[in-house]
Design a protein around this motif. Structure first.
Motif, PDB file in Angstrom:
ATOM      1  N   ARG A  14       3.517  10.261  -9.383  1.00  0.00           N
ATOM      2  CA  ARG A  14       2.933  10.707 -10.696  1.00  0.00           C
ATOM      3  C   ARG A  14       2.274  12.005 -10.435  1.00  0.00           C
ATOM      4  O   ARG A  14       2.357  12.929 -11.454  1.00  0.00           O
ATOM      5  CB  ARG A  14       1.665   9.682 -10.718  1.00  0.00           C
ATOM      6  N   VAL A  15       1.923  12.530  -9.435  1.00  0.00           N
ATOM      7  CA  VAL A  15       1.370  13.830  -9.157  1.00  0.00           C
ATOM      8  C   VAL A  15       2.420  14.895  -9.253  1.00  0.00           C
ATOM      9  O   VAL A  15       2.224  15.740 -10.053  1.00  0.00           O
ATOM     10  CB  VAL A  15       0.758  14.117  -7.692  1.00  0.00           C
TER      11      VAL A  15
ATOM     12  N   HIS B 269       2.246   1.732  -3.578  1.00  0.00           N
ATOM     13  CA  HIS B 269       1.239   2.354  -4.546  1.00  0.00           C
ATOM     14  C   HIS B 269       1.016   3.751  -4.271  1.00  0.00           C
ATOM     15  O   HIS B 269       0.846   4.642  -4.906  1.00  0.00           O
ATOM     16  CB  HIS B 269      -0.058   1.647  -4.300  1.00  0.00           C
ATOM     17  N   ASP B 270       1.084   4.289  -2.758  1.00  0.00           N
ATOM     18  CA  ASP B 270       0.862   5.765  -2.373  1.00  0.00           C
ATOM     19  C   ASP B 270       2.031   6.365  -2.953  1.00  0.00           C
ATOM     20  O   ASP B 270       1.884   7.578  -3.293  1.00  0.00           O
ATOM     21  CB  ASP B 270       0.823   5.680  -1.026  1.00  0.00           C
ATOM     22  N   SER B 271       3.255   5.839  -2.882  1.00  0.00           N
ATOM     23  CA  SER B 271       4.418   6.757  -3.364  1.00  0.00           C
ATOM     24  C   SER B 271       4.361   6.750  -4.889  1.00  0.00           C
ATOM     25  O   SER B 271       4.715   7.869  -5.488  1.00  0.00           O
ATOM     26  CB  SER B 271       5.844   5.947  -2.722  1.00  0.00           C
ATOM     27  N   GLN B 272       4.048   5.742  -5.501  1.00  0.00           N
ATOM     28  CA  GLN B 272       3.935   5.686  -6.964  1.00  0.00           C
ATOM     29  C   GLN B 272       2.677   6.977  -7.319  1.00  0.00           C
ATOM     30  O   GLN B 272       3.055   7.649  -8.301  1.00  0.00           O
ATOM     31  CB  GLN B 272       3.237   4.449  -7.463  1.00  0.00           C
ATOM     32  N   ASP B 273       1.616   6.949  -6.658  1.00  0.00           N
ATOM     33  CA  ASP B 273       0.756   7.966  -6.952  1.00  0.00           C
ATOM     34  C   ASP B 273       1.323   9.455  -6.523  1.00  0.00           C
ATOM     35  O   ASP B 273       1.111  10.235  -7.496  1.00  0.00           O
ATOM     36  CB  ASP B 273      -0.570   7.692  -5.863  1.00  0.00           C
ATOM     37  N   ALA B 274       2.024   9.553  -5.441  1.00  0.00           N
ATOM     38  CA  ALA B 274       2.466  10.820  -5.314  1.00  0.00           C
ATOM     39  C   ALA B 274       3.678  11.323  -6.201  1.00  0.00           C
ATOM     40  O   ALA B 274       3.834  12.383  -6.931  1.00  0.00           O
ATOM     41  CB  ALA B 274       3.543  10.704  -4.028  1.00  0.00           C
TER      42      ALA B 274
ATOM     43  N   LYS C 263       0.695  -1.271  -0.002  1.00  0.00           N
ATOM     44  CA  LYS C 263      -0.173   0.172  -0.029  1.00  0.00           C
ATOM     45  C   LYS C 263       0.892   1.307  -0.080  1.00  0.00           C
ATOM     46  O   LYS C 263       0.474   2.263  -0.633  1.00  0.00           O
ATOM     47  CB  LYS C 263      -0.940  -0.064   1.200  1.00  0.00           C
TER      48      LYS C 263
END
Length: 142
Positions: free
Chosen positions: A108-109, A101-106, A98
């Protein structure tokens, strides 16, 4: 019923035609007979193999049943081990997954923000300094 042959030439001609048809018929019958014999031999061979298989099944049948049961038990054990490992993995690695995935989202942002800033800076270069991106050289600095 029988036609009379008028000349010897006609008789020889008819006789040759009859012999030709007889020879063709004999050849076809010979071929069919050989095919039938080959099929009979193959059927006999297959019947012998079936009988041998029946004898082998009677001799080894109980052993195959035991081996099949042992294989099923081994497979059940493997499946149980895999399910236990999956549960362990989900419990131990799940939080890290989890977080990943959160770091990937960050990232990406942040990447989207950087691309937006880059686009704005190129627009500023074009507007303020007359920069033309089509004529940019590889060694030019922005």
């Amino acid at each position: 019923k029988y036609k009379r042959v008028d000349t010897m030439a006609e008789f020889v001609k008819k006789s040759a035609e009859f012999k030709k048809k007889t020879d063709e018929t004999t050849a076809v019958i010979t071929q069919l007979t050989s095919v039938i014999e080959l099929k009979k031999n193959r059927i006999a061979q297959l019947n012998a193999e079936i009988e041998a298989d029946k004898l082998g099944l009677e001799a080894y049948g109980p052993k195959t049943i035991v081996a099949h049961r042992q294989r099923q038990e081994v497979c059940r054990g493997i499946i149980k081990e895999c399910e236990e490992w999956i549960e362990f993995f989900d419990g131990a690695i799940g939080p890290f997954e989890k977080q990943y995935h959160d770091s990937q989202d960050a990232v990406r942002v942040k990447y989207d923000e950087a691309m937006l800033t880059y686009k704005k800076s190129i627009e500023t270069l074009i507007r303020e300094f007359g920069y033309n991106p089509a004529f940019k050289r590889w060694h030019d600095q922005l």
